[in-house]
Design a protein around this motif. Sequence first.
Motif, PDB file in Angstrom:
ATOM      1  N   SER A  12      16.963  24.991  48.221  1.00 42.72           N
ATOM      2  CA  SER A  12      15.506  24.948  48.086  1.00 42.72           C
ATOM      3  C   SER A  12      15.010  23.510  47.903  1.00 42.72           C
ATOM      4  O   SER A  12      15.495  22.768  47.041  1.00 42.72           O
ATOM      5  CB  SER A  12      15.092  25.799  46.879  1.00 42.72           C
ATOM      6  N   ALA A  53      15.235  19.309  52.364  1.00 42.61           N
ATOM      7  CA  ALA A  53      14.927  19.419  53.796  1.00 42.61           C
ATOM      8  C   ALA A  53      16.086  18.978  54.685  1.00 42.61           C
ATOM      9  O   ALA A  53      16.418  19.645  55.672  1.00 42.61           O
ATOM     10  CB  ALA A  53      13.672  18.609  54.118  1.00 42.61           C
ATOM     11  N   GLN A 109      18.955  21.494  54.523  1.00 44.59           N
ATOM     12  CA  GLN A 109      18.559  22.713  55.229  1.00 44.59           C
ATOM     13  C   GLN A 109      18.651  22.525  56.744  1.00 44.59           C
ATOM     14  O   GLN A 109      19.091  23.425  57.460  1.00 44.59           O
ATOM     15  CB  GLN A 109      17.129  23.109  54.854  1.00 44.59           C
ATOM     16  N   ASP A 110      18.244  21.366  57.207  1.00 47.50           N
ATOM     17  CA  ASP A 110      18.270  21.100  58.649  1.00 47.50           C
ATOM     18  C   ASP A 110      19.700  21.110  59.182  1.00 47.50           C
ATOM     19  O   ASP A 110      19.992  21.735  60.210  1.00 47.50           O
ATOM     20  CB  ASP A 110      17.625  19.738  58.933  1.00 47.50           C
ATOM     21  N   PHE A 163      21.101  24.594  59.140  1.00 49.98           N
ATOM     22  CA  PHE A 163      20.506  25.369  60.228  1.00 49.98           C
ATOM     23  C   PHE A 163      21.328  25.224  61.513  1.00 49.98           C
ATOM     24  O   PHE A 163      21.642  26.206  62.186  1.00 49.98           O
ATOM     25  CB  PHE A 163      19.064  24.895  60.464  1.00 49.98           C
ATOM     26  N   ASP A 209      10.524  27.324  48.974  1.00 52.56           N
ATOM     27  CA  ASP A 209      10.851  26.013  49.552  1.00 52.56           C
ATOM     28  C   ASP A 209      12.093  26.034  50.440  1.00 52.56           C
ATOM     29  O   ASP A 209      12.864  25.064  50.488  1.00 52.56           O
ATOM     30  CB  ASP A 209      11.032  24.957  48.450  1.00 52.56           C
ATOM     31  N   ILE A 210      12.299  27.157  51.136  1.00 54.13           N
ATOM     32  CA  ILE A 210      13.329  27.245  52.166  1.00 54.13           C
ATOM     33  C   ILE A 210      12.605  27.389  53.503  1.00 54.13           C
ATOM     34  O   ILE A 210      11.681  28.191  53.625  1.00 54.13           O
ATOM     35  CB  ILE A 210      14.252  28.467  51.962  1.00 54.13           C
ATOM     36  N   GLU A 211      13.000  26.573  54.495  1.00 53.47           N
ATOM     37  CA  GLU A 211      12.320  26.606  55.794  1.00 53.47           C
ATOM     38  C   GLU A 211      12.301  28.011  56.385  1.00 53.47           C
ATOM     39  O   GLU A 211      13.283  28.750  56.293  1.00 53.47           O
ATOM     40  CB  GLU A 211      13.028  25.668  56.779  1.00 53.47           C
ATOM     41  N   GLN A 212      11.179  28.371  57.011  1.00 55.34           N
ATOM     42  CA  GLN A 212      11.016  29.707  57.562  1.00 55.34           C
ATOM     43  C   GLN A 212      12.065  30.014  58.622  1.00 55.34           C
ATOM     44  O   GLN A 212      12.574  31.140  58.704  1.00 55.34           O
ATOM     45  CB  GLN A 212       9.611  29.864  58.155  1.00 55.34           C
ATOM     46  N   ARG A 213      12.425  29.031  59.421  1.00 61.08           N
ATOM     47  CA  ARG A 213      13.414  29.265  60.481  1.00 61.08           C
ATOM     48  C   ARG A 213      14.780  29.606  59.889  1.00 61.08           C
ATOM     49  O   ARG A 213      15.552  30.357  60.476  1.00 61.08           O
ATOM     50  CB  ARG A 213      13.522  28.048  61.407  1.00 61.08           C
ATOM     51  N   LEU A 214      15.073  29.056  58.696  1.00 63.07           N
ATOM     52  CA  LEU A 214      16.333  29.363  58.031  1.00 63.07           C
ATOM     53  C   LEU A 214      16.263  30.748  57.375  1.00 63.07           C
ATOM     54  O   LEU A 214      17.203  31.541  57.468  1.00 63.07           O
ATOM     55  CB  LEU A 214      16.637  28.293  56.986  1.00 63.07           C
ATOM     56  N   SER A 263      14.513  33.232  58.340  1.00 58.10           N
ATOM     57  CA  SER A 263      14.567  34.267  59.383  1.00 58.10           C
ATOM     58  C   SER A 263      16.013  34.545  59.776  1.00 58.10           C
ATOM     59  O   SER A 263      16.372  35.680  60.088  1.00 58.10           O
ATOM     60  CB  SER A 263      13.756  33.844  60.607  1.00 58.10           C
TER      61      SER A 263
END
Length: 475
Positions: A249, A252, A255-256, A259, A285-290, A292
Amino acid sequence: MSETAQSVWNSCLAFIKDNITPQAYKTWFEPIQAVKLSDKALSIQVPSKFFYEWLEEHYVKLLKVSLNRVLGDQAKLVYVIRMENTYGNKQPFTEKIPSTNRTNHGSQEVDVPIKNKNPELKNPFIIPGIRNVKIESQLNPSYNFDNFLEGDSNRLARSAGLAVANKPGETSFNPLLIFGGVGLGKTHLAHSIGIEIKDKYPEKTVLYISAEKFTQQYIESVKKNNRNDFIHFYQIIDVLIVDDIQLLSGKAGTQDVFFHIFNHLHQNRKQVILTSDKAPVDMQDIEQRLLSRFKWGLSAELQQPDNDTRVSIIKNKLYRDGVDMPEEIVEFLANNIKTNIRELEGAIISLIAHSSFNKKDITLELAKKIVDNYVKNTKREVSIDYIQKVVSEYFQMDVETLQSKTRKRHIVQARQLAMFFAKKFTKASLASIGSQIGKRDHATVLHACKTVDNLASTDKQFNKFVDDINKKLTL
């Protein structure tokens, strides 16, 4: 899609829904689509071959009864198995699923990718804690399925874990996300799956790592300008287990990179197993694409163990330690330590230690003393059942009324307060809170929490409700 096929399937679903748990229905029947109806044969589409096999093994009788009720004794069921992804550049071969005589079920062709046998993998760069020549799994062999006891609170997660261990990367549970509060066995189950896979598939590379350590390794790779080596290292893993994924969380960069690693592993039929203290819908605070992608497979919740499961855990622990304990003491421990498994095992260890060091028998009196001291020194989590009881008594109603479908204002407000305090005092997901308080969904719980916040700041009487109940729950 034929409307007739859909109407027949809807009638079957109505019967099925009344005969299984809501969680099982959501997991195994909501994803199914009716395709066509030809004479007495209904074709349904399922997400994978594993999905088909699970239905045949666990729900074949229920399917047959439901279909016979709608189409008669000559009814047949045909599975259409959809493989959503094309994995790599390998050409698939076609395997025919044999029909089963006992159920009058048909068969359907299914594409299954060719299995890829990896040579021994070399670590492309040194990672702290992982030897450079061969990738060590970092798994704890003391965490296994033998001592992860099954109960109502963990049955779905444990069953899914075993299914993944039997066919890693080949089930619809990819990723498998195990979530729940502290001390309920998330890490234990994750290790158990990894240990089982290593036993069944010794050629597969399995790696367990915490999200915190993964983040540290990523930061180090950026400093050393070998980010691509870092990504490549994780892309060659067959089974990746990441503990406490919610700790990504707000990070960024991490997370990237995760991903891209996740996408590569998933596309190449590598298994991903994640643990979290909250459901994907509750992660901040977790990217939506992750997020999903976390939802692509199965999210299975571990809940607080019920009394029977707690008794089994105590007896199993005592058996493994070679300790005899009277039944009344086992019952006492199970009835008085309900928060989580970690606390329960800690109390057992303390009891055995006191008995051994002081050369005293394990008595009920000693157990009460240990539990009193243990509970005082342990931050206890208020249960959702207890919150509902306190709120119901405060408003002079029973719990059944609190959970009912009525829209009477004072009952709705009581229910919203129960949801608000459940979110405040427990680590349960919004979905779990809603399920336990009147079988509502997570959106209802979210709305309830916002409503309580708004009313508490604008309505003096309602604010008094909040203060009074809060005091009762924190005594």
